[in-house]
Design an enzyme around this catalytic site. Structure first.
Site, PDB file in Angstrom:
ATOM      1  N   PRO A 175       0.829  -1.209   0.000  1.00  0.00           N
ATOM      2  CA  PRO A 175       0.000   0.000   0.000  1.00  0.00           C
ATOM      3  C   PRO A 175       0.863   1.259   0.000  1.00  0.00           C
ATOM      4  CG  PRO A 175      -0.863  -1.596   1.542  1.00  0.00           C
ATOM      5  CD  PRO A 175       0.449  -2.146   1.075  1.00  0.00           C
ATOM      6  N   CYS A 176       0.478   2.236  -0.800  1.00  0.00           N
ATOM      7  CA  CYS A 176       1.358   3.387  -1.019  1.00  0.00           C
ATOM      8  C   CYS A 176       1.223   4.455   0.052  1.00  0.00           C
ATOM      9  CB  CYS A 176       1.070   4.009  -2.380  1.00  0.00           C
ATOM     10  SG  CYS A 176      -0.512   4.879  -2.448  1.00  0.00           S
ATOM     11  N   GLN A 177       0.249   4.356   0.949  1.00  0.00           N
ATOM     12  CA  GLN A 177       0.053   5.410   1.937  1.00  0.00           C
ATOM     13  C   GLN A 177       1.284   5.643   2.793  1.00  0.00           C
ATOM     14  OE1 GLN A 177      -2.031   3.047   1.230  1.00  0.00           O
ATOM     15  NE2 GLN A 177      -4.115   3.827   1.014  1.00  0.00           N
ATOM     16  N   ALA A 178       2.134   4.649   2.903  1.00  0.00           N
ATOM     17  CA  ALA A 178       3.293   4.752   3.790  1.00  0.00           C
ATOM     18  C   ALA A 178       4.494   5.415   3.137  1.00  0.00           C
ATOM     19  CB  ALA A 178       3.697   3.351   4.261  1.00  0.00           C
TER      20      ALA A 178
END
Length: 499
Positions: free
Chosen positions: A110-113
């Protein structure tokens, strides 16, 4: 930085030369879109890491459902990648030494991090496997790197949203490619829309493919098999995503192939969904609110002609259509909106839906008044509340969308697990949103693929997935690279023996 040892890579190549299939570890696996594509391309899916309990069980059901109960339950366990080590997974699943357990690692962290993880931090994890603990905001991607270093795969696939090319000022995929270079891999990435690869959905995603340098092979991305002109909104999104790329200096980015006009057009929504049973229970007053369970089969209708795409979804090897019919062809109960769905034009968004609802309300008020009924302002207001969606027109322009039968679908998102207004069925007579199975068809999941849980979790699993057909196209390219490497090794041994 020391690259991966040749001994491990050589041992894995020798195994493939003996005729064994490449073994896949799927990280952030979800329900298994990437796994299914790789399996179809000749790979063997040996393990998956997925934190969501229902998605993990879905993955196990489809890829390990033939195992004895105890072994199956091991695969069905949800696992948190931030707390479980690669060697633990290999041990729990009886796969032996982790360095020798897998040939390919795939997945989409997931790219949110990513926003505040820079090159220095990404390189740090390569030398210090526990460095991800320093900055939990980046731990998901850092864990992915940790798994790569621990498993020493021959090849790697990373998938992510276009924002990964321009996230918080970082070109994350470019940074990933640089770190993989340091780890001994040749890495390339591309921004690909799945509609160019026979998926009936315009879904832009970034795919990074890497192969170990010891393979001595290059990386090719699949050529387009379909051609279309993307709507302006998609072109705008792509421009923003590519803003940070210097295409002349960037050594890792590969421009996606968009084909030529002589190729067939895209797979349309009607080709994808037209053979499925119509749903009219909501129009007959037989549908109620509540969880939809997948316990009632709906037979396929008799149809003289079935599209090539629909036939592929029915006949996918190992996931053939169930003989008694579809059990997940279920929809949400949306009694207010059926008339709006029916009257909306194809391709219309929420402003048009709202205008349609207002027009229907006005016509209903006039009809009542024409019949002699006098309505107070309060009664008109109550009717308005009952018939017109309450969302501000300017705030949710893309919240609703009605499929075009002659064009691919828009991107399916995980949000369809909460509502499905983004994908209203093109058949105005059915006046409804798409079903779970129709969402699966638009993602290119075959009809025999089983989704665990009830309706909402199934929608969410589908929206989160990588379309299996797209994954298969990429897996085919990786398989070609592996075969080229093993063929080269065999030729070299023959030459040495001849001397």
């Amino acid at each position: 930085m020391k690259p991966v040892g040749k001994g491990v890579i050589g041992s894995k190549l020798a195994r493939l030369q003996s005729g064994e299939p490449p073994r896949v570890l799927d990280l952030f696996a979800g329900c298994g879109g990437i796994s299914l594509g790789f399996q179809a391309a000749g790979f063997r899916v040996d393990a998956a890491v997925e934190i969501d309990e229902i998605a993990a069980r879905t993955h196990a059901m489809n890829f390990h459902g033939d195992l004895a109960e105890a072994a199956f339950e091991q695969h069905a366990r949800p696992r948190d990648i931030t707390s479980i080590e690669p060697d633990e997974i290999a041990s729990e699943l009886g796969l032996g030494d982790v360095e020798n357990a897998f040939d390919v690692v795939v997945g989409g962290p997931p790219c949110q991090a990513y926003a505040r993880v820079g090159r220095a931090k990404l390189r740090e994890v390569a030398d210090h496997p526990s460095a991800f603990k320093v900055d939990p905001r980046g731990n998901l991607y850092l864990r992915y790197l940790h798994y790569v270093r621990a498993t020493k795969p021959l090849a790697i696939l990373v998938e992510n949203v276009p924002d990964a090319l321009n996230y918080g000022g970082h070109n994350v995929m470019g940074e990933i490619a640089e770190v993989l270079d340091d780890l001994g891999y040749v890495a390339r990435y591309s921004l690909i829309n799945t509609a160019f690869h026979a998926v009936p959905q315009m879904r832009d995603r970034v795919f990074l493919v890497a192969v170990h340098k010891d393979l001595g092979t290059g990386i090719e991305f699949p050529k387009a098999s379909r051609h279309l002109t993307l709507p302006s909104g998609y072109e705008g999104t792509r421009s923003v995503a590519l803003k940070l790329l210097d295409l002349f200096a960037e050594g890792h980015f590969v421009e996606a192939d968009h084909g030529t006009p002589d190729l067939p057009g895209p797979v349309t929504c009607e080709e994808a969904l037209g053979d499925l049973p119509p749903i009219t229970l909501h129009l007959e007053g037989k549908l109620r609110r509540g969880a939809r369970r997948f316990d009632q089969p709906i037979p396929y209708p008799k149809r003289r002609k079935i599209s090539q795409y629909a036939r592929a979804m029915r006949d996918w090897p190992g996931f053939e259509a169930p003989a008694d019919g579809l059990r997940d062809h279920v929809i949400r109960y949306l009694p207010r909106d059926g008339a709006i769905f029916s009257a909306m034009p194809h391709g219309a968004e929420y402003p048009a839906a709202h205008a349609t609802a207002v027009r229907l309300w006005e016509e209903h008020v006039k009809s009542l008044e024409h019949s002699g009924k006098r309505l107070s302002e309060k009664e008109k207001l109550n009717l308005h509340r009952a018939m017109v969606p309450p969302y501000p027109v300017g705030s949710f322009p893309n919240r609703w969308w009605k499929l075009r039968p002659d064009f691919p679908s828009r991107t399916l998102m995980a949000h369809i697990g909460k509502d499905t207004y983004s994908h209203i069925h093109y058949d105005s007579q059915q006046a409804r949103v798409i079903s779970v199975r129709e969402a699966a068809r638009l993602q290119s999941f075959p009809d025999g693929f089983i989704f665990c849980g009830t309706m909402n979790p199934a929608y969410r699993q589908i929206g989160n997935a990588v379309p299996p057909l797209m994954a298969m196209r990429l897996a085919d390219q990786i398989m070609l690279a592996l075969r080229a490497a093993t063929a080269g090794g065999a030729a070299m041994r023959v030459a040495v023996a001849a001397e």
